[in-house]
Design an enzyme around this catalytic site. Structure first.
Site, PDB file in Angstrom:
ATOM      1  N   SER A  22       0.654   4.192  -1.272  1.00  0.00           N
ATOM      2  CA  SER A  22       1.248   3.597  -2.908  1.00  0.00           C
ATOM      3  C   SER A  22       1.370   3.008  -3.595  1.00  0.00           C
ATOM      4  O   SER A  22       2.081   2.337  -4.263  1.00  0.00           O
ATOM      5  CB  SER A  22       2.958   3.768  -2.386  1.00  0.00           C
ATOM      6  OG  SER A  22       4.046   4.762  -1.891  1.00  0.00           O
TER       7      SER A  22
ATOM      8  N   LYS B  51       0.929   3.776  -6.894  1.00  0.00           N
ATOM      9  CA  LYS B  51       1.032   3.746  -7.301  1.00  0.00           C
ATOM     10  C   LYS B  51       1.273   3.123  -9.218  1.00  0.00           C
ATOM     11  O   LYS B  51       1.182   3.480 -10.359  1.00  0.00           O
ATOM     12  CB  LYS B  51       2.671   3.327  -7.511  1.00  0.00           C
ATOM     13  CG  LYS B  51       3.426   4.968  -6.927  1.00  0.00           C
ATOM     14  CD  LYS B  51       5.072   4.521  -5.900  1.00  0.00           C
ATOM     15  CE  LYS B  51       5.371   6.442  -5.081  1.00  0.00           C
ATOM     16  NZ  LYS B  51       4.799   6.371  -3.938  1.00  0.00           N
TER      17      LYS B  51
ATOM     18  N   TYR C 267      13.499   6.386  -4.318  1.00  0.00           N
ATOM     19  CA  TYR C 267      12.501   6.267  -3.942  1.00  0.00           C
ATOM     20  C   TYR C 267      11.589   7.616  -3.864  1.00  0.00           C
ATOM     21  O   TYR C 267      12.177   7.878  -3.019  1.00  0.00           O
ATOM     22  CB  TYR C 267      11.714   5.361  -2.926  1.00  0.00           C
ATOM     23  CG  TYR C 267      10.441   4.695  -3.155  1.00  0.00           C
ATOM     24  CD1 TYR C 267       9.472   4.283  -4.530  1.00  0.00           C
ATOM     25  CD2 TYR C 267       9.748   5.287  -2.064  1.00  0.00           C
ATOM     26  CE1 TYR C 267       8.486   4.059  -4.739  1.00  0.00           C
ATOM     27  CE2 TYR C 267       8.029   5.208  -1.604  1.00  0.00           C
ATOM     28  CZ  TYR C 267       7.340   4.592  -2.371  1.00  0.00           C
ATOM     29  OH  TYR C 267       5.741   3.685  -2.701  1.00  0.00           O
TER      30      TYR C 267
END
EC number: 3.1.1.114
Length: 401
Positions: A71, A74, A182
């Site tokens: 992640s 991101k 999330y």
């Protein structure tokens, strides 16, 4: 931007950081290997590696080793979206289906009926790209959400780790804008970027972000030249021992997943962090305008809180939270800590993490950022996370001195 230029005692920090990395790879609860770096606005001021790429292997961890960065991908996807905003091509507050039509077909799941079938309804609105960027779009992850986990186990909903188009097509958990949760929101931001650019996300990154930053070793594809430096992902067992998993993300992926799909080195991520420290400028050119950086890094979540991540699938994540008890918000690319953190990270700094216990922070006030990389599941590994916190604390101790 207003900055405080603090002086780092590099020698003191290097000594402390080397000790923390050595401790992290020692003892029964050790991590197999770790790479950690800190950069100022101009260059990497600390670069360390300890342990091994794979437990039981002969290859020592080096600072050039390749990680699945999960992640921490991101924020790079968010950057690609912000470039489209600058060009007047993307309206953050228009329905994301304007650019990625498939998102407009998704319904809200309200639970399951007595027969175990999903109860679905139309959403009150289609998520906007702003809502996707701030994780208020309505999506979750199966390892952080019971409903998604049930869809995976009982209905065969594919995991995002399959990198398949079907994995994107999950129902919404709530109406967009209702709360922070999330999830796969940034994968959909990647679809928005692809819809507007007419190219795969990896191509967009290479041309518009990696080239001006001088990044060569980062890709959605596990390139052959990466394999000789690839760090093994390990599982932390219930007794604290570690097992190599042999886990790799599909390469080439069916879809470039903007939420988690990149492979890369920590040194290359330093170049991305430096861009944020330098108001959007990379070593080979500008990536974002200074005013875009300032706009993007404000709180875009309003009064909605960033909450704890519940570990629904124990093999993938523990319960996890940065700075429990402290207020956190969300900018367009990052989490914001609203109070001075126990590590010394100042209020208003930015940061986030990746599933295999990768962590970073960006402190524009002082002009530094850092990244801690391991490859261990589940997320929130007690050793890796604790040692990362010690690493960040040692940095701020050396900054104050």
């Amino acid at each position: 931007m207003t900055s405080t230029f603090s002086s780092l005692d590099v020698s003191a920090f290097t000594s402390a950081a080397d000790r923390i990395l050595a401790e992290a790879v020692t003892g029964d609860a050790r991590v197999p290997g770790v790479v950690a770096m800190v950069t100022d606005r101009d260059r990497t001021v600390y670069s360390g590696a300890a342990g091994q790429r794979s437990l039981g292997g002969s290859a020592p961890m080096t600072t050039d080793d390749v990680f699945a960065i999960f992640s921490t991908t991101k924020a790079i996807t968010a950057t690609a979206a912000l470039q489209l905003v600058e060009e007047g091509l993307l309206d953050l507050d228009a329905p994301a289906s304007t650019y990625a039509p498939a998102i407009g077909t998704l319904q809200v799941i309200e639970g399951f009926d007595d027969a175990g079938e999903p109860i679905l309804r139309a959403p009150k609105s289609v998520p906007t790209t702003r809502q996707l960027l701030t994780h208020t779009g309505g999506f979750g992850y199966d390892f952080f959400d019971e409903i998604y986990n049930r869809l995976a186990e009982e209905k065969g909903q594919p995991s995002v780790t399959t990198a398949s188009r079907a994995a994107l097509m999950t129902p919404l958990l709530f109406d967009p804008g209702e709360r922070w949760q999330y999830g796969t929101n940034i994968d959909w931001v990647g679809q928005v970027v692809e819809g507007l650019r007419g190219k795969r996300l990896g191509e967009v990154f290479a041309e518009r972000i990696f080239a001006p930053l001088g990044i060569e070793n980062m890709s959605f594809i596990l390139r052959e030249d990466f394999r000789s430096h690839l760090t093994e992902i390990h599982a932390r067992n219930a007794d604290g021992s570690l097992t190599p998993m042999g886990l790799e993300l599909p390469s080439p992926p069916e879809v470039d997943f903007g939420g988690h799909g990149l492979y890369g080195t920590v040194g290359e991520y330093m170049k991305f962090i430096r861009m944020w420290l330098n108001d959007g400028v990379g070593e080979g050119g500008r990536v974002l305008k200074a005013e875009t950086v300032e706009m993007a890094l404000r709180n875009h979540l309003g009064d909605l809180p960033v909450t704890m991540l519940p570990g629904v699938i124990p093999s993938l994540s523990n319960d996890a939270e940065f700075f429990p008890g402290q207020s956190k918000s969300w900018s367009l690319p990052f989490m914001i800590n609203n109070e001075t953190a126990p590590t010394g990270r100042p209020a208003g700094a930015q940061g986030w993490a990746g599933l295999a216990n990768l962590f970073y922070w960006i402190d524009r006030q002082n002009g530094y950022g850092g990244y801690w990389a391991t490859q261990i599941l589940p997320f929130g590994d007690p050793t890796s996370f604790t040692k990362y916190m010690e690493f960040e604390t040692a940095f701020y101790d050396a900054l104050k001195s």
